[in-house]
Design a protein around this motif. Structure first.
Motif, short mmCIF file in Angstrom:
data_model
loop_
_atom_site.label_atom_id
_atom_site.label_comp_id
_atom_site.label_asym_id
_atom_site.label_seq_id
_atom_site.Cartn_x
_atom_site.Cartn_y
_atom_site.Cartn_z
N THR A 1 0.84 -1.19 0.00
CA THR A 1 0.00 0.00 0.00
C THR A 1 0.88 1.25 0.00
N VAL A 2 0.46 2.24 -0.76
CA VAL A 2 1.13 3.53 -0.77
C VAL A 2 0.11 4.58 -0.33
N TYR A 3 0.59 5.57 0.40
CA TYR A 3 -0.27 6.59 0.98
C TYR A 3 0.13 7.98 0.49
N LEU A 4 -0.82 8.88 0.51
CA LEU A 4 -0.53 10.29 0.27
C LEU A 4 -1.27 11.07 1.35
N GLN A 5 -0.52 11.57 2.32
CA GLN A 5 -1.09 12.42 3.36
C GLN A 5 -1.10 13.85 2.84
N MET A 6 -2.28 14.45 2.80
CA MET A 6 -2.43 15.79 2.25
C MET A 6 -2.91 16.72 3.35
N ASN A 7 -2.09 17.68 3.71
CA ASN A 7 -2.42 18.66 4.74
C ASN A 7 -2.51 20.05 4.14
N SER A 8 -3.11 20.96 4.87
CA SER A 8 -3.24 22.36 4.44
C SER A 8 -3.78 22.43 3.02
N LEU A 9 -4.85 21.70 2.77
CA LEU A 9 -5.39 21.62 1.41
C LEU A 9 -5.94 22.96 0.95
N LYS A 10 -5.79 23.19 -0.36
CA LYS A 10 -6.24 24.43 -0.99
C LYS A 10 -7.25 24.09 -2.08
N PRO A 11 -8.10 25.04 -2.44
CA PRO A 11 -9.05 24.77 -3.52
C PRO A 11 -8.36 24.32 -4.81
N GLU A 12 -7.17 24.81 -5.07
CA GLU A 12 -6.46 24.41 -6.29
C GLU A 12 -5.93 22.98 -6.24
N ASP A 13 -6.07 22.32 -5.11
CA ASP A 13 -5.72 20.90 -5.03
C ASP A 13 -6.87 20.01 -5.51
N THR A 14 -8.01 20.61 -5.81
CA THR A 14 -9.16 19.85 -6.29
C THR A 14 -8.82 19.18 -7.61
N ALA A 15 -9.01 17.85 -7.66
CA ALA A 15 -8.65 17.08 -8.85
C ALA A 15 -9.01 15.62 -8.61
N VAL A 16 -8.93 14.84 -9.67
CA VAL A 16 -8.93 13.38 -9.54
C VAL A 16 -7.49 12.96 -9.31
N TYR A 17 -7.26 12.19 -8.27
CA TYR A 17 -5.91 11.74 -7.92
C TYR A 17 -5.74 10.29 -8.35
N TYR A 18 -4.64 10.05 -9.07
CA TYR A 18 -4.35 8.74 -9.61
C TYR A 18 -3.10 8.15 -8.98
N CYS A 19 -3.20 6.90 -8.60
CA CYS A 19 -2.04 6.16 -8.14
C CYS A 19 -1.31 5.58 -9.35
N ALA A 20 0.01 5.49 -9.26
CA ALA A 20 0.81 5.01 -10.38
C ALA A 20 1.94 4.12 -9.90
N ALA A 21 2.32 3.18 -10.75
CA ALA A 21 3.46 2.31 -10.48
C ALA A 21 4.38 2.33 -11.69
N GLY A 22 5.69 2.42 -11.43
CA GLY A 22 6.63 2.45 -12.55
C GLY A 22 8.03 2.65 -12.06
N SER A 23 8.73 3.62 -12.65
CA SER A 23 10.10 3.92 -12.25
C SER A 23 10.25 5.41 -12.00
N GLN A 24 11.20 5.73 -11.12
CA GLN A 24 11.36 7.13 -10.72
C GLN A 24 12.85 7.47 -10.75
N PRO A 25 13.22 8.48 -11.54
CA PRO A 25 14.65 8.78 -11.75
C PRO A 25 15.29 9.63 -10.66
N GLY A 26 15.44 9.08 -9.49
CA GLY A 26 16.20 9.76 -8.44
C GLY A 26 15.55 11.02 -7.93
N SER A 27 16.24 12.15 -8.01
CA SER A 27 15.78 13.38 -7.38
C SER A 27 14.91 14.23 -8.30
N ILE A 28 14.73 13.81 -9.52
CA ILE A 28 13.92 14.60 -10.46
C ILE A 28 12.44 14.39 -10.16
N PRO A 29 11.66 15.47 -10.02
CA PRO A 29 10.23 15.33 -9.67
C PRO A 29 9.38 14.91 -10.86
#
Length: 123
Positions: free
Chosen positions: A78-106
């Motif tokens: 299981t992976v979690y996303l704790q979201m604090n101090s939410l703003k109206p601009e955070d409104t969206a459909v949130y998708y979970c993803a699995a794959g690869s992540q290149p180090g420090s690049i966001p």
């Protein structure tokens, strides 16, 4: 094949908090980097956060840095996303993803997507 199922979305007032969960199943799930993306109406899907397979490295989009925290429990797949101090601009459909992540690049290269969960933040 990997299946991803998100939960935890909902309606919250600005300044509030939500925690999203993503239950993963399939072969070699714990070997994948995991992440979250979001898509607001009329906008492209954008990267939010990612975590490597061991949980030792995390990266965030600038827009959520300091407010959101990604974590994973490989024993529970299981992976979690704790979201604090939410703003109206955070409104969206949130998708979970699995794959690869290149180090420090966001960013993240996605191989599997979940079906998404709606997060709505009112002002």
């Amino acid at each position: 094949q990997v299946q991803l199922v998100e939960s935890g979305g909902g309606f919250v007032q600005a300044g509030g908090s939500l925690r999203l969960s993503c239950a993963a199943s399939g072969r070699f799930v714990s070997s994948y980097a995991m992440g979250w993306f979001r898509q607001a109406p009329g906008k492209e899907r954008q990267f939010v956060a990612a975590i490597n397979w061991s949980g030792s490295n995390t990266v965030y989009a600038d827009s959520v840095k300091g407010r959101f925290t990604i974590s994973r429990d490989n024993a529970e797949n299981t992976v979690y996303l704790q979201m604090n101090s939410l703003k109206p601009e955070d409104t969206a459909v949130y998708y979970c993803a699995a794959g690869s992540q290149p180090g420090s690049i966001p960013t993240m290269s996605v191989r599997y997507w979940g079906q998404g969960t709606q997060v709505t933040v009112s002002s």
